[in-house]
Design an enzyme around this catalytic site. Structure first.
Site, mmCIF file in Angstrom:
data_model
loop_
_atom_site.group_PDB
_atom_site.id
_atom_site.type_symbol
_atom_site.label_atom_id
_atom_site.label_comp_id
_atom_site.label_asym_id
_atom_site.label_seq_id
_atom_site.Cartn_x
_atom_site.Cartn_y
_atom_site.Cartn_z
ATOM 1 N N LYS A 122 -13.519 14.846 -7.802
ATOM 2 C CA LYS A 122 -12.730 15.608 -6.686
ATOM 3 C C LYS A 122 -13.130 16.714 -6.319
ATOM 4 C CE LYS A 122 -8.409 13.420 -7.440
ATOM 5 N NZ LYS A 122 -8.281 12.389 -6.149
ATOM 6 N N ARG B 207 -5.040 2.558 -10.020
ATOM 7 C CA ARG B 207 -4.706 0.977 -9.725
ATOM 8 C C ARG B 207 -5.323 0.343 -10.940
ATOM 9 N NH1 ARG B 207 -8.081 1.143 -4.045
ATOM 10 N NH2 ARG B 207 -7.119 2.955 -4.246
HETATM 11 N N1 BES Z 1 -4.236 10.587 -7.680
HETATM 12 C C1 BES Z 1 -4.853 10.371 -6.392
HETATM 13 C C2 BES Z 1 -4.087 10.023 -5.422
HETATM 14 C C3 BES Z 1 -3.420 11.398 -4.982
HETATM 15 C C4 BES Z 1 -3.783 12.097 -4.072
HETATM 16 C C5 BES Z 1 -2.276 11.645 -5.581
HETATM 17 C C6 BES Z 1 -2.987 13.228 -3.560
HETATM 18 C C7 BES Z 1 -1.365 12.901 -5.421
HETATM 19 C C8 BES Z 1 -2.078 13.452 -4.126
HETATM 20 C C9 BES Z 1 -5.725 8.840 -6.583
HETATM 21 O O1 BES Z 1 -6.002 8.676 -7.932
HETATM 22 C C10 BES Z 1 -6.906 8.882 -5.905
HETATM 23 O O2 BES Z 1 -7.607 9.669 -6.118
HETATM 24 N N2 BES Z 1 -6.837 8.143 -4.811
HETATM 25 C C11 BES Z 1 -8.149 7.943 -3.876
HETATM 26 C C12 BES Z 1 -8.329 6.595 -3.570
HETATM 27 C C13 BES Z 1 -9.722 6.386 -3.197
HETATM 28 C C14 BES Z 1 -10.922 6.927 -4.034
HETATM 29 C C15 BES Z 1 -10.014 5.211 -2.850
HETATM 30 C C16 BES Z 1 -7.649 8.934 -2.699
HETATM 31 O O3 BES Z 1 -6.492 8.854 -2.199
HETATM 32 O O4 BES Z 1 -8.552 9.505 -2.182
HETATM 33 MN MN MN Z 2 -8.034 9.194 -8.515
#
Ligand code: BES
Ligand code: MN
Ligand code: ZN
Length: 531
Positions: free
Chosen positions: A285, A360
């Protein structure tokens, strides 16, 4: 915080700060409720005059604070706006009580007197006041040196709730007060778990917290480590955890009713996402997004908080299980990689296209495991997608599921608990997004419909069991102080789960004979109609 309830006469109520909530139009003329009229006459009519002059109209979010200069038993009086009476929901009062608690904290007041407004929902209203106050006093300042030195400084300690004129104390109101207090304490406990930094709340520490919760609430707790996860063939969970130096934990809490017949009923299964830190893994990230990722275990914190209240207070006539897979998502030489293919506990194979779609994967194995316990329904809570935040913002939970009755029962419970949720579709039209060339599916599809794609992925591990997925990525954290919320963790979802269990308990009470193996029967019926 200490709460007490007193009957509804106009007698003065002790407390440094007197709080009087008002509906629009009640400030002026003959509409003034008795507690306001009494306080106003003790102040020679200057309370209403000053509030009017300052533009206080009892609109939602408005408040008016006045020092009583020794003319009243209470040092100060605070008027709270509740808005239009016809649009009243207990949540309006919960938010207002939260603002009162924060005002009291700022004034360094240790005791308050709260005039409960007259409505036709006395129990709900008492509960909302208690929850609003207890949630409102919450602070997370243990890492601030100044706050630590300030330890002796006063904090709101007690609240006397004065019932509206004419209403008497009762067992039902005491129960409502107690339930509200237990719920709010549990939510604050969940907030602490989420607010604690990720170097403190590791998977091992989260499991310890679960164990402590289980002990307090009379639940059975089984905690497993990497060996257990391997033994259960949870290949997706293992894939996520292998990059981290922190030991993963498998957490299973069980509430069993005392009555042997009740204990045989199909359980309700709760599943919570518990990534104690989500760096994104090798699909790292960006810095701005990463700093909030201690929040990524908020789903499990809410599930654990709900379990505390379920075992400690609600005690429904059916078992309730919590399933949690706790780990970190980290990049390292041992981390799982884009291109890897993992084999789920269910046997399905998954091509990894983005290591940041980790929730997931862990949840998929948890859902399979939960399903093996033949539950009547599965509810999962997860900070799953940024896409759900884009769709619904910071205060609304996304709810997914195919079973209309179960989804609606969750939405109804949420409404009554004062948590806003909105149903989003799980459409097969999106299914192409998860099609893989080399495995049964891939873990991350295209960007569009990201929250739906995540729900579709989870659905692959649920089968025919009625299931609701709650994406709490937005509401798990508040960007600012609002009502009873602070900036930071909210405990989102816990109140809804408690309410859902209370409602299911009430439903069971009206049809007492447990059916033999209800889930299998339901499965058979469903299979028949499908053919
Ligand atoms: N934990 C994150 C989602 C999240 C984002 C929680 C902001 C709280 C605040 C999750 O694991 C994630 O990274 N999701 C990705 C999915 C994508 C890679 C398909 C996302 O939302 O960008
Ligand atoms: Mn994630
Ligand atoms: Zn995540």
């Amino acid at each position: 915080m200490q709460f007490s309830l007193v009957s509804g006469d106009a007698a003065p109520v002790s407390g440094e700060l007197l709080v009087i909530p008002l509906f629009e139009g009640e400030l002026v003329g003959d509409a003034a409720p008795a507690p306001l009229a009494t306080a106003d006459s003790a102040l020679d009519g200057k309370l209403r005059a000053a509030a009017t002059q300052e533009g206080f109209k009892a609109k939602v979010d408005q408040s008016f604070l006045l020092h009583t200069l020794g003319r009243l038993g209470n040092e100060r009086v605070l008027l709270l706006g509740l808005g239009n009476r016809a649009r009243f929901q207990p949540e309006v009062l919960r938010l207002a009580a939260g603002r009162a608690a924060k005002t009291a904290q700022r004034l360094k007041v240790t005791s308050i007197a709260f005039r409960v407004p007259a409505t036709d929902r006395a129990e709900d209203v008492v509960r909302a006041v208690v929850e609003g106050l207890e949630l409102g006093v919450y602070r997370f300042d243990k890492y601030k040196s100044a706050a630590r030195e300030d330890k002796g400084s006063p904090k709101l300690k007690s609240a006397t709730l004065a019932l509206p004129p004419g209403s008497e104390k009762s067992r039902a109101l005491d129960d409502a007060l107690n339930l509200g207090l237990k719920v709010a304490e549990a939510v604050n406990w969940a907030r602490d778990l989420v607010n604690e930094p990720p170097n403190v709340v590791t998977p091992v520490r989260l499991a310890q917290a679960a164990q402590q919760a289980a002990k307090e609430a009379g639940l059975q707790a089984e905690i497993g480590g990497r060996k257990e996860i391997e033994r259960l063939n949870m290949g997706m969970f293992l894939g996520v955890t292998v990059g981290s130096a922190q030991e993963p934990r498998l957490i299973h809490l069980v509430y069993t009713p005392k009555n042997a017949k009740d204990a045989k009923r199909a359980p309700l299964a709760l599943v919570g996402k518990a990534i104690t830190f989500d760096s994104g893994g090798l699909s790292l990230k960006p810095t701005e997004g990463m700093v909030e990722m201690k929040t990524d275990m908020a789903g499990s914190a809410a599930v654990l908080a709900a379990m505390k209240v379920i075992g400690g207070v609600v005690k429904p006539p059916f078992p309730v299980h919590a399933f949690i897979g706790a780990c970190e998502n980290m990049p390292s030489g041992t981390a799982y990689k884009p291109g890897d293919i993992l084999t789920a506990r269910s046997g399905k194979t998954v091509e990894i296209t983005n290591t940041d779609a980790e929730g997931r994967l862990v949840l998929g194995d948890m859902l399979t495991w939960a399903g093996e316990h033949e539950p009547s329904a599965i509810i999962d809570l997860a900070t799953l997608t940024g896409a759900c935040m884009v769709a619904l913002g910071n205060y609304i939970v996304g709810a997914f599921g195919d079973d209309d009755a179960t989804v609606n029962s969750v939405l109804d419970a949420a409404k009554s608990a004062g948590e806003e949720m909105w149903r989003l579709p799980i459409s097969d039209m999106q299914k192409d997004a998860l099609r893989s060339d080399v495995a049964d599916m891939k873990n991350s599809g295209e960007r569009w419909g990201g929250a739906i794609n995540a729900a579709l992925f989870l659905k692959e591990f649920v089968g025919d069991i009625p299931w609701v997925h709650l994406d709490i990525a937005g509401p798990s954290n508040s960007p600012k102080e609002r009502g009873y919320l602070n900036k930071g963790a909210t405990g989102s979802g816990a109140r809804t789960l408690v309410e859902l269990v209370r409602r299911r308990a009430a439903d069971v009470a009206t049809q007492p004979e447990p059916k033999a193996e209800p889930v299998k029967a339901a499965k058979r019926a469903k299979a028949k109609t499908a053919r």
